[in-house]
Design an enzyme around this catalytic site. Structure first.
Site, PDB file in Angstrom:
ATOM      1  N   ASP A  34     -35.068  -4.491  14.302  1.00 45.03           N
ATOM      2  CA  ASP A  34     -33.842  -5.289  14.374  1.00 45.03           C
ATOM      3  C   ASP A  34     -32.720  -4.527  15.081  1.00 45.03           C
ATOM      4  O   ASP A  34     -32.698  -3.297  15.084  1.00 45.03           O
ATOM      5  CB  ASP A  34     -33.414  -5.674  12.948  1.00 45.03           C
ATOM      6  CG  ASP A  34     -32.440  -6.841  12.930  1.00 45.03           C
ATOM      7  OD1 ASP A  34     -32.307  -7.533  13.962  1.00 45.03           O
ATOM      8  OD2 ASP A  34     -31.815  -7.057  11.878  1.00 45.03           O
ATOM      9  N   GLY A  35     -31.791  -5.279  15.665  1.00 47.74           N
ATOM     10  CA  GLY A  35     -30.586  -4.679  16.248  1.00 47.74           C
ATOM     11  C   GLY A  35     -30.555  -4.692  17.772  1.00 47.74           C
ATOM     12  O   GLY A  35     -29.676  -4.075  18.368  1.00 47.74           O
ATOM     13  N   GLY A  37     -29.773  -7.133  19.806  1.00 49.66           N
ATOM     14  CA  GLY A  37     -28.577  -7.822  20.299  1.00 49.66           C
ATOM     15  C   GLY A  37     -27.346  -6.931  20.175  1.00 49.66           C
ATOM     16  O   GLY A  37     -26.532  -6.840  21.110  1.00 49.66           O
ATOM     17  N   TRP A  39     -27.300  -3.701  20.016  1.00 49.26           N
ATOM     18  CA  TRP A  39     -27.428  -2.574  20.964  1.00 49.26           C
ATOM     19  C   TRP A  39     -26.925  -3.015  22.342  1.00 49.26           C
ATOM     20  O   TRP A  39     -26.146  -2.306  22.979  1.00 49.26           O
ATOM     21  CB  TRP A  39     -28.891  -2.132  21.050  1.00 49.26           C
ATOM     22  CG  TRP A  39     -29.123  -0.990  21.997  1.00 49.26           C
ATOM     23  CD1 TRP A  39     -29.072   0.349  21.690  1.00 49.26           C
ATOM     24  CD2 TRP A  39     -29.433  -1.073  23.399  1.00 49.26           C
ATOM     25  NE1 TRP A  39     -29.323   1.092  22.808  1.00 49.26           N
ATOM     26  CE2 TRP A  39     -29.547   0.256  23.870  1.00 49.26           C
ATOM     27  CE3 TRP A  39     -29.622  -2.124  24.295  1.00 49.26           C
ATOM     28  CZ2 TRP A  39     -29.853   0.549  25.199  1.00 49.26           C
ATOM     29  CZ3 TRP A  39     -29.915  -1.830  25.621  1.00 49.26           C
ATOM     30  CH2 TRP A  39     -30.029  -0.507  26.066  1.00 49.26           C
ATOM     31  N   ARG A  47     -27.695  -9.930  25.635  1.00 52.59           N
ATOM     32  CA  ARG A  47     -28.618  -9.678  24.514  1.00 52.59           C
ATOM     33  C   ARG A  47     -30.047  -9.370  24.978  1.00 52.59           C
ATOM     34  O   ARG A  47     -30.735  -8.525  24.419  1.00 52.59           O
ATOM     35  CB  ARG A  47     -28.666 -10.913  23.598  1.00 52.59           C
ATOM     36  CG  ARG A  47     -27.446 -11.136  22.745  1.00 52.59           C
ATOM     37  CD  ARG A  47     -27.656 -12.389  21.870  1.00 52.59           C
ATOM     38  NE  ARG A  47     -28.837 -12.258  21.016  1.00 52.59           N
ATOM     39  CZ  ARG A  47     -28.834 -11.641  19.840  1.00 52.59           C
ATOM     40  NH1 ARG A  47     -27.736 -11.123  19.364  1.00 52.59           N
ATOM     41  NH2 ARG A  47     -29.940 -11.561  19.133  1.00 52.59           N
ATOM     42  N   HIS A  51     -33.560  -6.621  24.064  1.00 54.16           N
ATOM     43  CA  HIS A  51     -34.989  -6.878  23.821  1.00 54.16           C
ATOM     44  C   HIS A  51     -35.840  -6.075  24.809  1.00 54.16           C
ATOM     45  O   HIS A  51     -36.851  -5.480  24.443  1.00 54.16           O
ATOM     46  CB  HIS A  51     -35.305  -8.370  23.968  1.00 54.16           C
ATOM     47  CG  HIS A  51     -34.545  -9.244  23.013  1.00 54.16           C
ATOM     48  ND1 HIS A  51     -34.455  -8.962  21.669  1.00 54.16           N
ATOM     49  CD2 HIS A  51     -33.825 -10.397  23.198  1.00 54.16           C
ATOM     50  CE1 HIS A  51     -33.720  -9.899  21.067  1.00 54.16           C
ATOM     51  NE2 HIS A  51     -33.326 -10.780  21.980  1.00 54.16           N
ATOM     52  N   ARG A  85     -33.120 -19.780  17.949  1.00 59.83           N
ATOM     53  CA  ARG A  85     -32.143 -19.085  18.815  1.00 59.83           C
ATOM     54  C   ARG A  85     -31.938 -19.887  20.109  1.00 59.83           C
ATOM     55  O   ARG A  85     -32.749 -20.776  20.427  1.00 59.83           O
ATOM     56  CB  ARG A  85     -32.663 -17.690  19.141  1.00 59.83           C
ATOM     57  CG  ARG A  85     -32.651 -16.814  17.896  1.00 59.83           C
ATOM     58  CD  ARG A  85     -32.906 -15.389  18.235  1.00 59.83           C
ATOM     59  NE  ARG A  85     -32.782 -14.573  17.036  1.00 59.83           N
ATOM     60  CZ  ARG A  85     -32.635 -13.268  17.035  1.00 59.83           C
ATOM     61  NH1 ARG A  85     -32.624 -12.612  18.178  1.00 59.83           N
ATOM     62  NH2 ARG A  85     -32.511 -12.605  15.901  1.00 59.83           N
ATOM     63  N   LEU A 145     -56.200   3.081  15.261  1.00 61.99           N
ATOM     64  CA  LEU A 145     -55.006   2.431  14.698  1.00 61.99           C
ATOM     65  C   LEU A 145     -55.138   0.922  14.871  1.00 61.99           C
ATOM     66  O   LEU A 145     -55.598   0.455  15.908  1.00 61.99           O
ATOM     67  CB  LEU A 145     -53.783   2.965  15.473  1.00 61.99           C
ATOM     68  CG  LEU A 145     -52.425   2.286  15.338  1.00 61.99           C
ATOM     69  CD1 LEU A 145     -51.889   2.420  13.924  1.00 61.99           C
ATOM     70  CD2 LEU A 145     -51.424   2.909  16.293  1.00 61.99           C
ATOM     71  N   GLU A 221     -42.534   0.622  -0.367  1.00 60.67           N
ATOM     72  CA  GLU A 221     -41.309   1.435  -0.345  1.00 60.67           C
ATOM     73  C   GLU A 221     -40.461   0.980   0.841  1.00 60.67           C
ATOM     74  O   GLU A 221     -40.971   0.830   1.954  1.00 60.67           O
ATOM     75  CB  GLU A 221     -41.660   2.912  -0.184  1.00 60.67           C
ATOM     76  CG  GLU A 221     -42.399   3.496  -1.365  1.00 60.67           C
ATOM     77  CD  GLU A 221     -41.537   3.581  -2.616  1.00 60.67           C
ATOM     78  OE1 GLU A 221     -40.323   3.845  -2.501  1.00 60.67           O
ATOM     79  OE2 GLU A 221     -42.085   3.368  -3.715  1.00 60.67           O
TER      80      GLU A 221
HETATM   81  C1  IPE Z   1     -35.930 -10.352  11.641  1.00 60.03           C
HETATM   82  O1  IPE Z   1     -34.749 -10.135  12.347  1.00 60.03           O
HETATM   83  C2  IPE Z   1     -37.013 -10.809  12.575  1.00 60.03           C
HETATM   84  C3  IPE Z   1     -37.466  -9.833  13.568  1.00 60.03           C
HETATM   85  C4  IPE Z   1     -37.079  -8.601  13.656  1.00 60.03           C
HETATM   86  C5  IPE Z   1     -38.436 -10.320  14.486  1.00 60.03           C
HETATM   87  P1  IPE Z   1     -33.613 -11.262  12.429  1.00 60.03           P
HETATM   88  O2  IPE Z   1     -32.498 -10.676  13.207  1.00 60.03           O
HETATM   89  O3  IPE Z   1     -34.200 -12.529  12.901  1.00 60.03           O
HETATM   90  O4  IPE Z   1     -33.224 -11.428  10.892  1.00 60.03           O
HETATM   91  P2  IPE Z   1     -31.872 -11.899  10.203  1.00 60.03           P
HETATM   92  O5  IPE Z   1     -31.517 -13.214  10.816  1.00 60.03           O
HETATM   93  O6  IPE Z   1     -30.862 -10.843  10.498  1.00 60.03           O
HETATM   94  O7  IPE Z   1     -32.194 -11.960   8.748  1.00 60.03           O
HETATM   95  C1  IPE Z   2     -34.422  -8.109  16.807  1.00 60.93           C
HETATM   96  O1  IPE Z   2     -33.132  -7.927  17.315  1.00 60.93           O
HETATM   97  C2  IPE Z   2     -35.316  -8.869  17.759  1.00 60.93           C
HETATM   98  C3  IPE Z   2     -35.655 -10.233  17.309  1.00 60.93           C
HETATM   99  C4  IPE Z   2     -35.324 -10.760  16.167  1.00 60.93           C
HETATM  100  C5  IPE Z   2     -36.448 -11.030  18.223  1.00 60.93           C
HETATM  101  P1  IPE Z   2     -32.015  -9.060  17.212  1.00 60.93           P
HETATM  102  O2  IPE Z   2     -32.109  -9.928  18.413  1.00 60.93           O
HETATM  103  O3  IPE Z   2     -32.110  -9.758  15.904  1.00 60.93           O
HETATM  104  O4  IPE Z   2     -30.693  -8.196  17.290  1.00 60.93           O
HETATM  105  P2  IPE Z   2     -29.373  -8.378  16.433  1.00 60.93           P
HETATM  106  O5  IPE Z   2     -29.769  -8.414  14.996  1.00 60.93           O
HETATM  107  O6  IPE Z   2     -28.761  -9.666  16.878  1.00 60.93           O
HETATM  108  O7  IPE Z   2     -28.541  -7.192  16.776  1.00 60.93           O
HETATM  109 MG    MG Z   3     -31.319  -9.384  14.084  1.00 62.64          MG
END
Ligand code: IPE
Ligand code: IPE
Ligand code: MG
Length: 258
Positions: A34-35, A37, A39, A47, A51, A85, A145, A221
């Protein structure tokens, strides 16, 4: 021992990595990547660039798993909810996935990695479904793996699908109500054959599960890091594993199971 890590000023390598990094390793690590967007925003980029940058973090994490000898890695790449999205972002993610499936096949075979996907695969574009099938088939004999990508994945829908399969077996007489156990449910999940994750890493600081592996994570965990996924590198993974190694897993008992 893990191979030396090249100098990286942004992510400095610790001087004395734990000597016992190879003992008490989690067998199955799951990651909520996650993160991306945030970043991209921090770099003043759209955004989608987040990715794109996140693909390199996947490669680095795979290398770390292979070097440490962790046999199962499951990555949450696209949730069922992510279909909601904006259309442009979803199309870009599908294009990126399609490219990744082509580019990585050789690497997967070179590194002895078996590839599989969990989720509602039928929701994905047909071209991607074909590439998934090809990669699964061409890596089926790899042993080091198991890389599982969660795509169009929802933990709740996985349980709905399992209930449907079990109900069908009751209906056609191949299963009796009294024979339903935890194993029956496990055998009908997308993750059949995978051990439950020992360790969940979530990047970008969010303290939630976001519909990931709901059944399978009963005793996993959990580790949350503020690092955004595109910045996540091998050393962050090693830091997380070291944190795991200090945990005491009790599974409801008063001490560690023997
Ligand atoms: C969870 O991240 C899904 C993936 C990393 C693929 P999201 O960004 O979609 O989750 P929420 O909306 O913050 O809970
Ligand atoms: C995770 O990053 C990737 C997917 C969920 C596809 P995000 O796109 O959710 O990034 P943020 O959370 O908006 O920063
Ligand atoms: Mg996210």
């Amino acid at each position: 021992m893990i191979a030396p890590i090249p100098a990286d000023t942004k992510h400095p390598v610790k001087k004395n990595p734990a000597e016992n990094l190879s003992t008490n390793l989690p067998q199955h690590v799951a990651i909520i990547m996650d993160g991306n967007g945030r970043w991209a925003k921090s770099q003043h980029l759209p955004r989608i660039e987040g990715h794109r940058a996140g693909v390199e973090s996947i490669r680095d994490t795979l290398r770390a798993c292979n070097e440490l000898g962790i046999p199962y890695l499951t990555l949450y790449a696209f949730s069922n909810e992510n279909w909601q999205r904006p259309k442009d972002e979803v199309s870009f993610l599908m294009r990126l996935l399609s490219e990744y499936l082509d580019q990585e096949l050789k690497e997967l075979n070179k590194n002895n990695i078996r590839f599989q996907v969990i989720g509602r695969k039928d929701m994905l574009p047909a071209e991607i479904q074909k590439k998934i099938e090809r990669n699964v088939k061409e890596t089926v004999g790899n042993k080091k793996l198991v890389l599982t990508l969660a795509l169009s994945y929802s933990g709740r829908l996985e349980l709905v699908d399992a209930v449907r399969k079990i109900a069908q077996k009751i209906k056609d007489g191949s299963l009796e109500l009294k024979d339903i156990t935890e194993s029956t449910i496990e055998e009908n999940l997308y993750t059949v054959g995978l051990p439950d994750p020992d360790f969940l890493i979530r990047t970008s600081g969010e303290m939630r599960i976001s519909n990931f592996l709901l059944w399978q994570m009963s005793y996993t965990e959990i580790y949350v890091t503020d690092v955004l996924w595109p910045d996540f590198r091998k050393q962050h993974f090693i830091d997380a594993i070291e944190a795991y190694q200090k945990r005491e897993r009790r599974f409801g008992r008063t001490n560690l199971p023997q």
